[in-house]
Design a protein around this motif. Structure first.
Motif, short mmCIF file in Angstrom:
data_model
loop_
_atom_site.label_atom_id
_atom_site.label_comp_id
_atom_site.label_asym_id
_atom_site.label_seq_id
_atom_site.Cartn_x
_atom_site.Cartn_y
_atom_site.Cartn_z
N VAL A 15 31.30 -27.60 13.30
CA VAL A 15 32.68 -28.06 13.34
C VAL A 15 33.62 -26.92 12.96
CG1 VAL A 15 34.33 -29.62 12.23
CG2 VAL A 15 32.07 -30.47 12.91
N CYS A 16 34.72 -26.82 13.66
CA CYS A 16 35.72 -25.79 13.38
C CYS A 16 36.39 -26.06 12.04
CB CYS A 16 36.77 -25.80 14.50
SG CYS A 16 38.16 -24.72 14.17
N PRO A 17 36.44 -25.06 11.14
CA PRO A 17 37.08 -25.25 9.84
C PRO A 17 38.60 -25.38 9.95
CG PRO A 17 36.38 -22.97 10.09
CD PRO A 17 35.88 -23.72 11.31
N ASN A 18 39.15 -25.00 11.07
CA ASN A 18 40.60 -25.03 11.24
C ASN A 18 41.09 -26.34 11.83
OD1 ASN A 18 43.25 -23.75 11.22
ND2 ASN A 18 43.04 -23.64 13.43
N CYS A 19 40.48 -26.79 12.95
CA CYS A 19 41.00 -27.97 13.64
C CYS A 19 40.04 -29.15 13.62
CB CYS A 19 41.40 -27.63 15.07
SG CYS A 19 39.99 -27.36 16.17
N GLY A 20 38.79 -28.93 13.15
CA GLY A 20 37.86 -30.04 13.02
C GLY A 20 37.16 -30.46 14.30
N GLU A 74 33.37 -19.08 17.44
CA GLU A 74 34.73 -19.20 17.95
C GLU A 74 34.95 -20.64 18.41
OE1 GLU A 74 35.65 -16.34 20.96
OE2 GLU A 74 37.55 -17.32 21.47
N CYS A 75 36.10 -21.18 18.06
CA CYS A 75 36.47 -22.54 18.46
C CYS A 75 37.18 -22.48 19.82
CB CYS A 75 37.39 -23.15 17.40
SG CYS A 75 38.05 -24.75 17.88
N ILE A 76 36.67 -23.26 20.78
CA ILE A 76 37.28 -23.27 22.11
C ILE A 76 38.66 -23.88 22.06
CG2 ILE A 76 37.13 -24.39 24.37
CD1 ILE A 76 34.76 -23.15 24.69
N GLY A 133 40.78 -21.52 18.98
CA GLY A 133 40.59 -20.08 18.99
C GLY A 133 40.21 -19.47 17.66
N GLU A 134 40.05 -20.32 16.65
CA GLU A 134 39.65 -19.85 15.33
C GLU A 134 38.29 -19.13 15.40
OE1 GLU A 134 41.33 -20.11 12.55
OE2 GLU A 134 39.93 -20.06 10.88
N ILE A 135 38.20 -17.97 14.73
CA ILE A 135 36.93 -17.28 14.64
C ILE A 135 36.47 -17.31 13.20
CG2 ILE A 135 35.81 -15.01 14.82
CD1 ILE A 135 37.39 -14.51 17.33
ZN LIG Z 1 39.42 -25.14 16.07
#
Ligand SMILES: [Zn+2]
Length: 126
Positions: free
Chosen positions: A84-89, A116-118, A121-123
């Motif tokens: 899971v993306c830590p930025n947007c979930g 990388e979150c599609i 864009g968070e890396i």
């Molecule tokens: Zn994200």
């Protein structure tokens, strides 16, 4: 010469690229695999030259990106749970392209995996 191709994705192993190529062909999108034979001959160079590139005609770019984002496998953790993306979930996470440092080119196995979150864009690293 004009470059009429767009690189949709790159794969460490030829087999993975072949599987994706087959899926694209079944959706009617013509695909070319770049550096496939170089990597077949010497798999150890795969990291250094950026893997097998899956390319399409420029006019198929949008369709190819959409299709790839549907077909691709997203990264999972050791319990096979999607990361899971830590930025947007959201959980459409892929391996981020490596930083092209000299150290990386010499010792790619020392570089920690970056994700990388599609969606946003968070890396990040895990
Ligand atoms: Zn994200």
């Amino acid at each position: 010469m004009k470059n009429d191709f767009y690189t949709v994705a790159s794969f460490e192993y030829t087999a993975e690229a072949q599987v994706m190529k087959g899926k694209f062909m079944s959706h009617g999108i013509e695909v070319f695999l770049k550096d496939e034979h170089t990597i077949d001959v010497d798999p150890l160079v795969s990291h250094a030259i950026g893997g097998v590139k899956l390319q399409v005609h420029l006019q198929d770019k949008e369709a190819a990106i959409t299709l790839y984002n549907e077909l691709r496998e997203y990264e999972v953790d050791k319990h096979r749970v999607r990361i899971v993306c830590p930025n947007c979930g959201k959980n459409r996470i892929i391996i981020a392209p490596p930083k092209k440092s000299m150290l990386y080119l010499l010792f790619p196995f020392f570089e920690p995996k970056r994700y990388e979150c599609i969606d946003c864009g968070e890396i990040f690293k895990k």
